[in-house]
Structures are given as structure tokens and as C-alpha cells.
Design a protein around this motif. Structure first.
Motif, PDB file in Angstrom:
ATOM      1  N   CYS A   1       8.018   8.787   4.781  1.00 62.57           N
ATOM      2  CA  CYS A   1       8.171   7.950   3.585  1.00 62.57           C
ATOM      3  C   CYS A   1       8.687   8.804   2.430  1.00 62.57           C
ATOM      4  CB  CYS A   1       6.861   7.273   3.182  1.00 62.57           C
ATOM      5  SG  CYS A   1       7.010   6.469   1.567  1.00 62.57           S
TER       6      CYS A   1
ATOM      7  N   VAL B   1       7.232  -4.899   3.697  1.00 60.49           N
ATOM      8  CA  VAL B   1       6.811  -3.981   4.756  1.00 60.49           C
ATOM      9  C   VAL B   1       5.289  -3.923   4.745  1.00 60.49           C
ATOM     10  CG1 VAL B   1       6.870  -1.597   5.571  1.00 60.49           C
ATOM     11  CG2 VAL B   1       8.937  -2.644   4.624  1.00 60.49           C
TER      12      VAL B   1
ATOM     13  N   PRO C   1      12.095   3.771   6.830  1.00 59.89           N
ATOM     14  CA  PRO C   1      11.844   4.857   7.772  1.00 59.89           C
ATOM     15  C   PRO C   1      10.434   4.813   8.378  1.00 59.89           C
ATOM     16  CG  PRO C   1      12.253   5.737   5.553  1.00 59.89           C
ATOM     17  CD  PRO C   1      12.452   4.272   5.485  1.00 59.89           C
ATOM     18  N   CYS C   2       9.480   4.233   7.637  1.00 55.14           N
ATOM     19  CA  CYS C   2       8.112   4.185   8.161  1.00 55.14           C
ATOM     20  C   CYS C   2       8.029   3.263   9.376  1.00 55.14           C
ATOM     21  CB  CYS C   2       7.132   3.748   7.080  1.00 55.14           C
ATOM     22  SG  CYS C   2       7.508   2.114   6.423  1.00 55.14           S
TER      23      CYS C   2
ATOM     24  N   PHE D   1       8.974   8.284  -0.574  1.00 56.12           N
ATOM     25  CA  PHE D   1       8.256   8.126  -1.834  1.00 56.12           C
ATOM     26  C   PHE D   1       6.831   8.656  -1.742  1.00 56.12           C
ATOM     27  CE2 PHE D   1      11.591   4.987  -1.620  1.00 56.12           C
ATOM     28  CZ  PHE D   1      12.226   5.201  -2.830  1.00 56.12           C
TER      29      PHE D   1
ATOM     30  N   THR E   1       2.371   6.383   1.517  1.00 55.54           N
ATOM     31  CA  THR E   1       1.348   6.017   2.492  1.00 55.54           C
ATOM     32  C   THR E   1       0.316   7.143   2.488  1.00 55.54           C
ATOM     33  OG1 THR E   1       2.548   7.025   4.340  1.00 55.54           O
ATOM     34  CG2 THR E   1       2.903   4.687   3.973  1.00 55.54           C
TER      35      THR E   1
ATOM     36  N   CYS F   1       4.728   1.273  -2.644  1.00 52.77           N
ATOM     37  CA  CYS F   1       5.711   1.129  -1.568  1.00 52.77           C
ATOM     38  C   CYS F   1       6.923   0.368  -2.084  1.00 52.77           C
ATOM     39  CB  CYS F   1       5.090   0.388  -0.389  1.00 52.77           C
ATOM     40  SG  CYS F   1       6.320  -0.163   0.813  1.00 52.77           S
ATOM     41  N   ARG F   2       8.117   0.870  -1.781  1.00 53.20           N
ATOM     42  CA  ARG F   2       9.346   0.233  -2.259  1.00 53.20           C
ATOM     43  C   ARG F   2       9.818  -0.880  -1.325  1.00 53.20           C
ATOM     44  NH1 ARG F   2       8.529   0.805  -6.496  1.00 53.20           N
ATOM     45  NH2 ARG F   2      10.645   0.363  -7.186  1.00 53.20           N
ATOM     46  N   HIS F   3       9.130  -1.065  -0.216  1.00 49.92           N
ATOM     47  CA  HIS F   3       9.547  -2.075   0.766  1.00 49.92           C
ATOM     48  C   HIS F   3      11.026  -1.909   1.119  1.00 49.92           C
ATOM     49  CE1 HIS F   3       5.631  -3.989   0.510  1.00 49.92           C
ATOM     50  NE2 HIS F   3       5.664  -3.607  -0.738  1.00 49.92           N
ATOM     51  N   CYS F   4      11.352  -0.698   1.509  1.00 50.91           N
ATOM     52  CA  CYS F   4      12.738  -0.300   1.807  1.00 50.91           C
ATOM     53  C   CYS F   4      13.427  -1.277   2.756  1.00 50.91           C
ATOM     54  CB  CYS F   4      12.772   1.072   2.480  1.00 50.91           C
ATOM     55  SG  CYS F   4      11.955   2.370   1.563  1.00 50.91           S
TER      56      CYS F   4
HETATM   57  S1  SF4 Z   1       9.140   4.232   3.749  1.00 50.83           S
HETATM   58 FE1  SF4 Z   1       7.538   4.273   2.164  1.00 50.83          FE
HETATM   59  S2  SF4 Z   1       8.400   3.127   0.459  1.00 50.83           S
HETATM   60 FE2  SF4 Z   1       9.725   2.652   2.228  1.00 50.83          FE
HETATM   61  S3  SF4 Z   1       8.824   0.779   3.120  1.00 50.83           S
HETATM   62 FE3  SF4 Z   1       7.833   2.480   4.170  1.00 50.83          FE
HETATM   63  S4  SF4 Z   1       5.922   2.932   3.012  1.00 50.83           S
HETATM   64 FE4  SF4 Z   1       7.278   1.641   1.703  1.00 50.83          FE
END
Ligand code: SF4
Ligand code: FAD
Lengths: 151, 435
Positions: A104, A87, A68-69, A106, A109, A61-64
Motif C-alpha cells: 500500500c 476497496v 495493489p493491496c 499510502f 493498512t 485508504c484511497r480506494h485506488c
Molecule cells: S493500496 Fe492502500 S490506499 Fe490503495 S486501496 Fe489498498 S489499502 Fe487503500
């Protein structure tokens, strides 16, 4: 915030990150005990090594910053930790609607068929100086740093 | 009309669902002091609307339906007026009027009144046992009715998102159901024929009957309670419960005649601002830009309600961010088959420069379809296997040209590794700011 960054040039596809991620999320945190008693056979780590030919890298997870999640999660299970900015995912609240899988970018999840919930979401190894995948990467293909304040 | 003391606040928000919550969270990120009043015609509990199907199914308890904890209002320094209906917005006076005649003055107003169920005139429908399915109260009423009347069979009118969610819930309660749908397939606006057929099959395996290209002509009743329905085709079905779920429309009652511009929904720009500068709208009630251009649209889905609410809240507190336009997307699991559809998925053959990639294994209920326009991803349907679906959504949002990796798109192990090096590196080594 501090994030995990990937240098795919250095990744040798050894998958030690996956192993140490699984161990770090057990109670004992001891590799032998963890694999003997605590980790189910088909367990997925919160870090995923993608591999094709000579190319490989470990993705978590990039912890955006604008995740969007979090916006798609209709239970409130996916949330941002106010202190660290990470996140995080609250398994208790999750009902397995798969909205986060849908958004997500990437693809990090993953559904656990056994519990019908999202499983093993990267939590940056909350409380540790360095996440287990970074700490145990033998080739510094994963680094943990704050790049936001540079430009 | 009783004269009561007028309340006022810097920010007044009508509604306390997802768009409203996202908005006040965004406001409080910038403005900790401005006064906020939220008004809702429902209860104080901030519940997740989509979860009412899980609740009716008995899969979650009431307390787990909370989208935000009970302390939310206090934490965010919000005055909540629950079980109060706003009846009118009066932009010239900067006030909203409540059902009890009292007035609330606002500095800035956000309208997030969501949608209301569409109820076609059906003969005989004004009897006990006929319900809509959009609120927690609906779910509770249906649940009570099922228990009290020992309901064994039900008819659902409408095979859209809400109809299918109702079907899932009733199946979980071991009720025999028939879904009646006017279109020739389920989820007609987002699914193509193939995707629908997989789900049709899975539904019938669970004992659910489908009556397509048909509708309810009249509700049959005895002693004031439903006993069945008669369809347009003449078929008669016995049922003790009928759920009308043919759709929702923007709940625009309170702005009628106010001068706020309305088409299907309340028309807003890319900051969720209406034609009146201190009035904003967001969520299922708003009509906003679509991602692929064209006319503005009402997009009644959760992620968009959140995003719009957040943008509106930020804008009201003085921080401008730009709405990129809505993309239809849904994740629905029906009869244990997970499905995800995003973007443009139903084509009529008249589109230019469109290419469709497809792969299916119907025996195992697996189907994958990708819609490309000028080599950019515009839509995807995944049935049966939905892992990592968001990678496709990301490619749509980032308008990535897929020319160099098009042949990999349908692969089961399609991943970040399949993307062109430059784009991939940008994704994994930059500060992620996805939209
Ligand atoms: S969208 Fe994906 S990569 Fe970004 S915070 Fe959520 S789980 Fe992590
Ligand atoms: C059964 C069901 C399942 C769903 N499943 C999904 C799904 O899987 N995925 C998905 O993306 N979306 C789903 N949706 C849609 C999703 O719930 C909506 O898009 C979302 O709730 C919209 O949020 P909103 O804040 O715009 O409005 P709403 O959630 O509709 O809330 C409207 C708010 O306004 C208040 N209100 C309305 N009128 C007044 C008034 N006159 N005075 C005071 N208060 C008023 C209401 O009390 C409420 O607080 C589902 C909806 C239903 C009903």
C-alpha cells in the motif's frame, strides 16, 4: 467514484476525524457510550492524522482504482465492492500475511497485534451519505466528491 | 487413442490459480459473452497456494483456504475441467491435448501452469516420509503422515520462502525441526547477513536448528520409511519427515517442442503475449521483464502472478495495458518476527552509484535497510517493524528522487508527510491509480 480528498492547507490537526471514525465503527455509534464501553484503549482509527510542525493532514485508504493491496492479498480478504467501487477488507478471511502492508503506497493498512489481522480498514462508512471523518471535519480539510469525470 | 468430441472455446486457460483467476476476471470486465474453458490438474477448489502453510499449521480450515467462492465459475460463465492434465499445446492446430487424449480448441490460449518443485537427485529419497510442499495435496499428505506416524522431528532442505513457510507450519505443530541450507544464510536471495542473523536467532529460540552451507547427502530409512538424513558434512540427523524445498522452476512441460519460445520460463512481452500471437503466459511459468531493466526473469511471487494474469486477460479480450516489470518482494513472518523485503536488497559491492542506509536494534530484532541508486529507492529490508512498508514500495515503483528527504527515510515515523509537497499532493488529491 466518490472519494475522500485531502486539503492539507485546511487541516488543523484536531483529530476529530479519528474520534468520529472510531465511533462510526461501533455498534451504538454514540460517542459517549462508544468511548465508555465499546472502543478499546489502544484502538486505531481507519483514518490517520500525520503531523509535523504546522503541517498536518488526515489520511485514509484511497480506494485506488488499480489497488495493489487487492493484487497482493493472498487470501482474497481484500476485495472491491462491485456496486460502490470501494476497496473493502474481510476480517474473517484475513490471516495477517501483511502483503497489503508491503504494497500500500499510502501505508494505510495496519496490523492489530491482538488479532494478528489487518484492522480498521477504511470502508467509506458504507451506506452513509458522507464518511464520518468528512462529515465531522470542522474545517473542510476533507471533502467527499467524484473527481474522476472532470479532467 | 480414443477419438472423442472436440471441445472449443474463445478463451482456454490452463490452470485455476491466482494468475488464471485474475485473467478471467479481467476478461469478463470487457467480454461477457466469449466462451471460457479452464483446465486444471488439481481440484475445482480455487485455493490460495501460500495458505497451505497456514493449513498445515492448523491455523486455517480448508474452507478458509478458498481464494474465490465456490460459485465463481458459474458467476463468470466458465466451463471448468478439473483434475484434467494438459499434456501438450499444439499451436499449429490451435488445440491443447489432455492426458486422456481429448482435444480442446482455442481462439486464445493462456498458460498459467505455475512452477514445479525442484528435486535434486538424493540417494535414498524414494521412501515414505519425503515430501515437497507446493500443493494443497502436499499439505494434506504431510498432515496425514504426521498423524499416522506420530512425527516428532523433521528436516527441511532449503531455507528459501517455501522452506521457511514449511518450518513455520511444522513448528506450530510442535515438531522439532532442522533446516538444512546450502547457502551461508536463510533467504539468501532477498536477505543480507544482518537480516538473516536476526531470524536465525529467533528460530533457534524456538528450538529450530539451522545447518548452513550444507546439504543432504542421503536419506536414511528403515522399512521403507525415513529415519534420518546424512549431510554432506557427514553429520547425521534423526527425522521421521523430510521436506524438500530448494525451489520451484517454471512448469513448461506442455510447451516443449511446440514452437513457443522458452528460456527458463515461457518468454512473454509486456502484454504477456508469447512469440505466438494468440498464446499468452502469466505467473510463475512466465519469463517477463524486470522492473530495473536487464534480462527477462521468472518471478515466482503472488502479487506478480496476479498482475500478469490481469494484464494477460485484458490483452486477450482486446484491452492493452502495459506490464511495468516485476519487482521481487516478500512479506514473511518467521518465528514471530515480521519481515518485508522489496527490490534490490543483496549487493555484492560492484554496483555503481549505490548508497545504503541502515539502522538496527539487534537486541529487539529490529533492522531497517534502504538501497538507493542515484538517489532513487531500489530496495528495502524491514525486520521486526514493518508498519507502512508500502510507502517505500511506492517510492520504488514511482522512481521518486529522494535527494531532498533522504535523511528522513530511516525514521520510524517516516510517512507521507515526509515526502516533497508536490509528490504528496499528487498522491492525496488526485484519483489514485497506483501500480
Ligand atoms: S493500496 Fe492502500 S490506499 Fe490503495 S486501496 Fe489498498 S489499502 Fe487503500
Ligand atoms: C508454500 C508456499 C508459500 C508461498 N508463499 C508465498 C508468499 O508468502 N508470498 C508470495 O508472494 N508468494 C508465495 N508463494 C508463491 C505463490 O504461491 C505463487 O507465486 C503463485 O501461486 C503463482 O501463481 P500461478 O497462478 O502462476 O501458478 P500456481 O499457483 O503454481 O498454479 C498453477 C496452476 O496450473 C495448474 N496446472 C499446472 N500444470 C498443469 C497441466 N499440465 N494441466 C492442467 N493444469 C495444470 C495447477 O493445477 C494450478 O491450477 C508461495 C508458494 C508456496 C508453495
Amino acid at each position: 467514484m466518490k472519494r475522500i480528498y485531502i486539503s492539507e492547507e485546511y487541516c488543523i490537526g484536531c483529530r476529530l476525524c479519528e474520534i468520529h471514525c472510531l465511533v462510526a465503527h461501533t455498534k451504538s455509534k454514540k460517542i459517549l457510550k462508544a468511548f465508555k464501553d465499546e472502543i478499546p484503549k489502544d484502538a486505531t482509527a481507519a483514518v490517520l492524522v500525520e503531523e509535523e510542525g504546522h503541517l498536518s493532514f488526515a489520511l485514509q485508504c484511497r480506494h485506488c482504482s488499480d489497488a495493489p493491496c487487492i493484487e497482493a492479498c493472498m487470501t482474497g480478504a481484500m476485495y472491491r465492492d462491485k456496486k460502490t467501487g470501494a476497496v473493502l477488507h474481510d476480517e474473517d478471511k484475513c490471516v495477517g500475511c501483511w502483503m497489503c502492508i508491503m504494497v500500500c503506497p499510502f501505508g494505510v493498512t495496519a496490523a492489530d497485534p491482538a488479532t494478528h489481522k489487518i484492522t480498521s480498514k477504511c470502508d467509506l462508512c458504507a451506506g452513509q451519505d458522507s464518511p464520518a471523518c468528512v462529515a465531522n471535519c470542522p474545517n473542510e480539510a476533507l471533502v467527499y466528491e467524484d473527481r474522476e469525470n472532470e479532467s | 487413442m480414443a477419438k472423442s468430441k472436440k471441445k472449443t472455446a474463445d478463451y482456454v486457460i490452463v490452470g485455476n490459480s491466482v494468475a488464471a483467476i485474475a485473467a478471467v476476471e479481467a476478461i469478463r470486465e470487457t467480454d461477457c459473452d466469449g466462451s471460457i474453458i479452464m483446465v486444471t490438474k488439481e481440484g475445482e477448489m480455487i485455493y490460495s497456494r501460500p495458505m497451505i502453510s497456514y493449513y498445515l499449521a492448523g491455523k486455517v480450515k480448508l474452507k478458509n483456504m478458498r481464494y474465490r467462492e465456490a460459485g465463481f465459475y458459474k458467476q463468470h460463465n466458465i466451463q471448468l475441467l478439473a483434475e484434467k492434465k494438459v499434456v501438450k499445446v499444439e499451436p499449429k492446430k490451435n488445440t491443447v491435448k489432455l492426458g486422456d487424449g481429448s482435444l480442446i480448441g482455442y481462439g486464445r490460449l493462456l498458460i498459467t501452469t505455475g512452477g514445479e518443485p525442484v528435486n535434486p537427485p538424493i540417494k535414498g529419497a524414494a521412501v515414505k516420509g519425503v515430501f515437497n510442499f507446493t500443493t494443497l495435496q502436499d499439505a494434506e499428505s504431510i498432515s496425514r503422515f504426521i498423524k499416522a506416524n506420530d512425527v516428532k522431528s523433521a528436516v527441511i532442505l532449503g531455507a528459501g520462502l517455501i522452506g521457511l513457510k514449511a518450518a513455520e507450519a511444522l513448528l506450530a505443530r510442535k515438531i522439532k525441526i532442522t533446516i538444512v541450507e546450502l547457502a551461508d544464510r536463510i533467504l539468501a536471495t532477498t536477505f543480507d547477513k544482518k537480516a538473516s542473523q536476526i531470524i536465525d536467532k529467533a528460530l533457534s529460540k524456538q528450538g529450530c536448528r539451522l545447518e548452513l552451507s550444507d546439504s543432504i547427502k542421503q536419506v536414511i530409512s528403515g522399512k521403507g520409511k525415513v529415519t534420518g538424513v546424512e549431510l554432506l558434512s557427514g553429520k547425521k540427523l534423526a527425522a521421521e519427515l523430510v521436506v524438500i524445498a530448494i525451489g520451484v522452476r517454471p512448469n513448461i512441460e506442455i510447451v516443449k517442442g511446440s514452437g513457443i519460445k522458452v528460456k527458463r520460463g515461457i518468454v512473454v512481452d509486456n502484454a504477456m503475449q508469447t512469440n505466438i500471437s494468440n498464446i499468452y503466459a502469466a505467473g510463475d511459468v512466465a519469463e517477463a521483464a524486470g522492473f530495473f531493466g536487464g534480462r527477462k526473469m521468472v518471478l515466482a511471487i503472488w502479487p506478480d502472478a496476479y498482475r500478469q494474469g490481469r494484464i494477460a486477460g485484458a490483452a486477450m479480450a482486446g484491452v492493452k495495458t502495459r506490464y511495468q516489470g516485476g519487482i521481487v518482494m516478500n512479506s514473511v513472518e518467521i518465528a514471530s518476527v515480521p519481515t518485508i523485503s522489496v527490490g534490490v536488497t543483496v549487493l555484492d559491492g560492484s554496483e555503481d552509484n549505490v548508497e545504503v542506509l541502515e539502522k538496527s536494534d539487534l537486541k529487539n530484532s529490529i533492522y531497517r535497510k534502504i538501497v538507493l541508486k542515484d538517489d532513487c529507492l531500489e530496495g528495502v529490508i524491514l525486520v521486526g517493524k514493518i508498519d507502512r512498508a508500502g510507502i517505500y514500495t511506492g517510492l520504488i515503483k514511482d522512481r521518486v528522487k529522494t535527494t531532498s528527504f533522504k535523511e528522513l527515510l530511516l525514521n520510524e515515523d517516516f510517512g507521507i508527510i515526509s515526502l516533497p509537497k508536490d509528490y504528496r499532493k499528487h498522491m492525496v488529491s488526485d484519483v489514485p491509480m497506483m501500480m
